[in-house]
Write a protein that holds these residues in place. Structure first.
Motif, PDB file in Angstrom:
ATOM      1  N   VAL A 169       3.711 -13.200  19.850  1.00  0.00           N
ATOM      2  CA  VAL A 169       4.237 -14.618  19.308  1.00  0.00           C
ATOM      3  C   VAL A 169       3.079 -15.611  19.496  1.00  0.00           C
ATOM      4  CG1 VAL A 169       5.693 -16.600  19.342  1.00  0.00           C
ATOM      5  CG2 VAL A 169       6.576 -14.230  19.820  1.00  0.00           C
ATOM      6  N   VAL A 170       2.701 -16.087  17.937  1.00  0.00           N
ATOM      7  CA  VAL A 170       1.523 -16.958  18.051  1.00  0.00           C
ATOM      8  C   VAL A 170       1.805 -18.408  18.183  1.00  0.00           C
ATOM      9  CG1 VAL A 170      -0.475 -17.787  16.481  1.00  0.00           C
ATOM     10  CG2 VAL A 170       0.114 -15.437  16.530  1.00  0.00           C
ATOM     11  N   HIS A 171       2.860 -18.905  17.707  1.00  0.00           N
ATOM     12  CA  HIS A 171       3.237 -20.133  17.670  1.00  0.00           C
ATOM     13  C   HIS A 171       4.672 -20.206  18.631  1.00  0.00           C
ATOM     14  CE1 HIS A 171       0.380 -21.392  14.874  1.00  0.00           C
ATOM     15  NE2 HIS A 171       0.879 -20.428  13.873  1.00  0.00           N
ATOM     16  N   ASN A 172       4.596 -21.236  19.569  1.00  0.00           N
ATOM     17  CA  ASN A 172       6.037 -21.422  20.501  1.00  0.00           C
ATOM     18  C   ASN A 172       7.080 -21.862  19.403  1.00  0.00           C
ATOM     19  OD1 ASN A 172       7.697 -22.210  22.434  1.00  0.00           O
ATOM     20  ND2 ASN A 172       5.983 -23.114  23.603  1.00  0.00           N
ATOM     21  N   GLN A 205      -8.700 -26.891  12.564  1.00  0.00           N
ATOM     22  CA  GLN A 205      -7.589 -26.111  12.582  1.00  0.00           C
ATOM     23  C   GLN A 205      -7.652 -25.010  13.974  1.00  0.00           C
ATOM     24  OE1 GLN A 205      -7.616 -22.855   9.538  1.00  0.00           O
ATOM     25  NE2 GLN A 205      -5.913 -21.808  10.796  1.00  0.00           N
ATOM     26  N   ASP A 206      -8.616 -24.793  14.348  1.00  0.00           N
ATOM     27  CA  ASP A 206      -8.682 -23.947  15.537  1.00  0.00           C
ATOM     28  C   ASP A 206      -8.343 -24.875  16.928  1.00  0.00           C
ATOM     29  OD1 ASP A 206      -9.362 -21.807  14.258  1.00  0.00           O
ATOM     30  OD2 ASP A 206     -11.443 -21.574  14.795  1.00  0.00           O
ATOM     31  N   ALA A 207      -9.033 -26.010  16.962  1.00  0.00           N
ATOM     32  CA  ALA A 207      -8.668 -26.925  18.035  1.00  0.00           C
ATOM     33  C   ALA A 207      -7.279 -27.472  18.004  1.00  0.00           C
ATOM     34  CB  ALA A 207      -9.468 -28.056  17.843  1.00  0.00           C
ATOM     35  N   ILE A 208      -6.694 -27.591  16.865  1.00  0.00           N
ATOM     36  CA  ILE A 208      -5.072 -27.956  16.682  1.00  0.00           C
ATOM     37  C   ILE A 208      -4.300 -26.690  17.115  1.00  0.00           C
ATOM     38  CG2 ILE A 208      -3.281 -28.660  15.329  1.00  0.00           C
ATOM     39  CD1 ILE A 208      -5.224 -30.040  13.565  1.00  0.00           C
ATOM     40  N   GLU A 209      -4.660 -25.700  16.833  1.00  0.00           N
ATOM     41  CA  GLU A 209      -3.753 -24.429  17.224  1.00  0.00           C
ATOM     42  C   GLU A 209      -3.897 -24.181  18.512  1.00  0.00           C
ATOM     43  OE1 GLU A 209      -4.580 -20.974  14.968  1.00  0.00           O
ATOM     44  OE2 GLU A 209      -3.789 -21.646  13.311  1.00  0.00           O
ATOM     45  N   PHE A 210      -4.930 -24.327  19.477  1.00  0.00           N
ATOM     46  CA  PHE A 210      -5.204 -24.131  20.631  1.00  0.00           C
ATOM     47  C   PHE A 210      -4.485 -25.036  21.488  1.00  0.00           C
ATOM     48  CE2 PHE A 210      -7.570 -24.392  24.933  1.00  0.00           C
ATOM     49  CZ  PHE A 210      -7.611 -22.786  25.218  1.00  0.00           C
ATOM     50  N   PHE A 211      -4.715 -26.355  21.233  1.00  0.00           N
ATOM     51  CA  PHE A 211      -4.047 -27.429  21.711  1.00  0.00           C
ATOM     52  C   PHE A 211      -2.484 -27.307  21.534  1.00  0.00           C
ATOM     53  CE2 PHE A 211      -1.849 -31.621  21.449  1.00  0.00           C
ATOM     54  CZ  PHE A 211      -2.239 -32.209  22.498  1.00  0.00           C
ATOM     55  N   SER A 212      -1.909 -27.062  20.574  1.00  0.00           N
ATOM     56  CA  SER A 212      -0.391 -26.742  20.390  1.00  0.00           C
ATOM     57  C   SER A 212       0.174 -25.665  21.357  1.00  0.00           C
ATOM     58  CB  SER A 212      -0.072 -26.426  18.797  1.00  0.00           C
ATOM     59  OG  SER A 212      -0.612 -25.079  18.625  1.00  0.00           O
ATOM     60  N   MET A 254       1.452 -31.623  25.680  1.00  0.00           N
ATOM     61  CA  MET A 254       1.919 -32.223  24.541  1.00  0.00           C
ATOM     62  C   MET A 254       1.653 -31.517  23.479  1.00  0.00           C
ATOM     63  SD  MET A 254       3.805 -34.899  25.228  1.00  0.00           S
ATOM     64  CE  MET A 254       3.692 -35.566  23.488  1.00  0.00           C
ATOM     65  N   GLY A 255       1.793 -30.129  23.273  1.00  0.00           N
ATOM     66  CA  GLY A 255       1.496 -29.205  22.337  1.00  0.00           C
ATOM     67  C   GLY A 255       2.215 -29.466  21.011  1.00  0.00           C
ATOM     68  N   VAL A 256       3.560 -30.047  21.241  1.00  0.00           N
ATOM     69  CA  VAL A 256       4.131 -30.380  20.019  1.00  0.00           C
ATOM     70  C   VAL A 256       3.475 -31.172  18.984  1.00  0.00           C
ATOM     71  CG1 VAL A 256       5.619 -32.277  21.199  1.00  0.00           C
ATOM     72  CG2 VAL A 256       6.719 -30.855  19.273  1.00  0.00           C
ATOM     73  N   GLY A 291       0.476 -31.066  18.185  1.00  0.00           N
ATOM     74  CA  GLY A 291      -0.316 -29.872  17.363  1.00  0.00           C
ATOM     75  C   GLY A 291       0.541 -28.955  16.571  1.00  0.00           C
ATOM     76  N   SER A 292       1.904 -28.823  16.695  1.00  0.00           N
ATOM     77  CA  SER A 292       2.745 -28.018  15.938  1.00  0.00           C
ATOM     78  C   SER A 292       3.179 -28.859  14.808  1.00  0.00           C
ATOM     79  CB  SER A 292       4.122 -27.631  16.916  1.00  0.00           C
ATOM     80  OG  SER A 292       4.956 -26.866  16.132  1.00  0.00           O
ATOM     81  N   PHE A 293       3.399 -30.087  15.007  1.00  0.00           N
ATOM     82  CA  PHE A 293       3.597 -30.840  13.804  1.00  0.00           C
ATOM     83  C   PHE A 293       2.625 -31.019  12.916  1.00  0.00           C
ATOM     84  CE2 PHE A 293       7.460 -32.398  16.076  1.00  0.00           C
ATOM     85  CZ  PHE A 293       8.262 -32.535  15.181  1.00  0.00           C
ATOM     86  N   LEU A 294       1.314 -31.122  13.287  1.00  0.00           N
ATOM     87  CA  LEU A 294       0.203 -31.053  12.590  1.00  0.00           C
ATOM     88  C   LEU A 294      -0.084 -29.794  11.745  1.00  0.00           C
ATOM     89  CD1 LEU A 294      -2.582 -33.059  14.845  1.00  0.00           C
ATOM     90  CD2 LEU A 294      -1.558 -33.744  12.709  1.00  0.00           C
ATOM     91  N   LEU A 295       0.368 -28.619  12.371  1.00  0.00           N
ATOM     92  CA  LEU A 295       0.145 -27.402  11.759  1.00  0.00           C
ATOM     93  C   LEU A 295       1.203 -27.243  10.588  1.00  0.00           C
ATOM     94  CD1 LEU A 295      -0.347 -25.201  14.854  1.00  0.00           C
ATOM     95  CD2 LEU A 295      -2.041 -25.671  13.208  1.00  0.00           C
ATOM     96  N   ASP A 296       2.191 -28.189  10.623  1.00  0.00           N
ATOM     97  CA  ASP A 296       3.019 -28.113   9.424  1.00  0.00           C
ATOM     98  C   ASP A 296       2.708 -28.793   8.192  1.00  0.00           C
ATOM     99  OD1 ASP A 296       4.980 -26.564  11.091  1.00  0.00           O
ATOM    100  OD2 ASP A 296       5.974 -28.222  11.570  1.00  0.00           O
TER     101      ASP A 296
END
Length: 415
Positions: A74-77, A173-180, A185-187, A189-194
Motif C-alpha cells: 500500500v503506497v497511500h494510507n 511531488q516527492d516531498a509531499i508524498e514522503f511527508f504524507s 500531519m501527513g493528512v 499531504g494526502s489532500f495536496l496529492l488529490d
C-alpha cells in the motif's frame, strides 16, 4: 433507513475505528451506546471508506472486524479517506464554487458586491434565499483557512480576493508524498496529492515499515501542535481504565513519535502534578486549546534539564536516574558498528577505548527501555554495567536463554 456515508463530526468515528477495527477489542455485542442500528450504520460508513482493507477474525467471544493492510503493498494510507467524507449542506457546496468563481482572475470585491453577485447564481427567490450573515460567515471561514485574503478600507469596508497560489506542486511531488506517509500531519499531504496537478501521478516510494494507524489522530495532533506553538494549555478527555473518562489540563511541550511502532505521545506538564508526563495520543478522545500558560518558561526549562535523560516515554526525577556503560567490540573493517552507536543513541556518549573497543555511556530515567536496543549488539558486547541491577540480571537471563536454545543447556559462567 439508509445510512449516510458523510459525517458531521470525526470524534465519534475515530473512537469506532480505534476500538472496533484497529485494536479489535470490541465486537457488536460489546456496543452499548445508543442502539445496535447506530453501530451497523457506523460500520457501513467505515466499510465504504476502507473497501478492500477489511477482514474478519473469529474468536470464542464472537466475530470481530479488523482493518487488514499489507504495508509493503500500500503506497497511500487508506485511513486518510475518512477525513474526506465531511458532511456539507447544499449552500456549502454552492457558496464554495460561486465565491471562488467570482473572485477568479485576480478580482477584488467588497462584501456588498459578493452578496449582490450571488443573486445571479440562483440565490434568489423564496426557495433559495440566503441571508447576509451566512455569506459573511463563509467568507470569514475561508479567510481563516487561508483561501481568501482581506483588505480593509476605512473603518468597516472590506475587500476580498483569492490568496496567491503560485506553488508548483509537481516539483514538490516527492516531498509531499514522503511527508504524507511519514509525518504526524501527513493528512495535509494526502489532500495536496488529490489536487489535479498531482492526481494520478505514480508514487516513487515503497515502505518497509509503514505506520498508518496514527492517521486517525490527525485532528488531535493538530490541536496539540497549536497548543505547543501558542504556549496554551490543552483541555483533554482521555480514556482510562474500564472505559472511564478522565479530564486533564496539560501544558504541551513536545510531540514524540516512536520509531518502533509509530505510536504518538505528547509530553507536558499536567496541571496539579509535579514533573513531566507522557500521554498517549491514541488515548485522547477530545482536545481543545485553553488559555495561554503564564508559566510556560518554567515548564520548558524543566524539559531542557531532563531531556538528556529521556530514552523512551518514561520520565522521572533525579533519584530515578540510572547509569549504564556498555563496552562493544568493533574489529578492523567494522566501523559500521561505531557509526550505528553514534547514529542510534538518543543521548549519552561513545568513547574509544582501544582500536577495537568502544564504550557507550548514558544516564537515563528507565534503564529497561534500553534493553531492546542493547540486544541488537549481542555477540559484540564485551561488558555491560549498570547502577540498576535488574538491567544486568535481565541481560544475563536473556543470554542464558539464548545459549540454551542453541546448545540445549544454560551455562553458569555467562557474565
Amino acid at each position: 433507513m439508509a445510512y449516510k456515508e458523510l459525517i458531521g463530526s470525526f470524534d465519534e468515528v475515530r473512537n469506532y475505528i480505534r476500538e472496533f477495527f484497529i485494536y479489535g477489542i470490541k465486537k457488536r455485542s460489546d456496543f452499548s451506546d445508543k442502539s445496535g442500528r447506530t453501530y451497523d450504520n457506523r460500520r457501513r460508513q467505515i466499510e465504504s471508506w476502507l473497501d478492500g482493507y477489511m477482514s474478519f477474525q473469529q474468536s470464542a467471544s464472537g466475530k470481530a472486524q479488523i482493518i487488514s493492510v499489507d504495508s509493503r503493498e500500500v503506497v497511500h494510507n487508506p485511513l486518510y479517506k475518512a477525513f474526506k467524507t465531511k458532511n456539507f449542506s447544499d449552500y456549502d457546496i454552492l457558496l464554495h464554487f460561486c465565491i471562488l468563481d467570482m473572485l477568479a482572475g485576480g478580482k477584488e470585491l467588497a462584501f456588498r458586491n459578493i452578496a449582490g453577485e450571488l443573486q445571479e447564481y440562483g440565490f434568489s427567490g423564496e426557495e433559495n434565499v440566503i441571508n447576509e450573515r451566512t455569506i459573511r460567515l463563509k467568507l470569514q471561514e475561508y479567510e481563516k483557512l487561508g483561501i481568501l485574503k482581506v483588505r480593509t478600507e476605512g473603518k468597516k469596508k472590506q475587500y476580498y480576493s483569492l490568496s496567491a497560489d503560485a506553488v508548483d506542486l509537481v516539483s514538490w511531488q516527492d516531498a509531499i508524498e514522503f511527508f504524507s506517509e511519514t509525518e504526524p500531519m501527513g493528512v495535509v499531504g494526502s489532500f495536496l496529492l488529490d489536487r489535479k496537478e498531482l492526481a494520478g501521478c505514480q508514487s516513487n516510494f515503497w515502505y518497509k515499515h509503514h505506520y498508518m494507524l496514527h492517521a486517525i489522530d490527525s485532528e488531535i495532533v493538530e490541536t496539540i501542535l497549536e497548543g505547543i506553538a501558542e504556549k496554551k494549555y490543552l483541555e483533554l478527555v482521555t480514556s482510562g481504565k474500564k472505559h472511564s473518562e478522565e479530564k486533564i489540563k496539560l501544558y504541551p511541550i513536545k510531540l514524540y513519535v516512536s520509531t518502533q511502532n509509530g505510536r504518538e505521545y505528547v509530553l507536558g506538564h499536567v496541571s496539579g502534578a509535579s514533573g513531566l508526563d507522557f500521554i498517549r495520543v491514541d488515548r485522547i478522545k477530545k482536545v481543545k486549546t485553553g488559555i495561554r500558560c503564564g508559566e510556560y518558561q518554567k515548564f520548558e526549562n524543566e524539559y531542557q534539564a531532563s531531556k538528556s535523560y529521556l530514552w523512551g516515554v518514561s520520565s522521572g526525577n533525579a533519584k530515578d536516574i540510572t547509569h549504564i556503560e556498555m563496552t562493544v567490540r568493533a574489529a578492523e573493517g567494522e566501523e559500521f558498528i561505531v557509526r550505528r552507536l553514534e547514529r542510534e543513541k538518543r543521548n549519552g556518549h561513545v568513547y574509544k577505548i582501544t582500536d577495537q573497543q568502544y564504550k557507550y555511556v548514558v544516564d537515563t530515567y528507565d534503564a529497561m527501555e534500553l534493553m531492546p536496543w542493547i540486544r541488537t549488539f549481542m555477540g559484540r558486547i564485551e561488558k555491560l554495567e549498570s547502577s540498576n541491577p535488574q538491567l544486568k540480571k535481565k541481560f544475563d537471563q536473556d543470554m542464558e536463554q539464548l545459549y540454551s536454545m542453541y546448545f540445549g543447556e544454560a551455562q553458569n559462567d555467562i557474565s
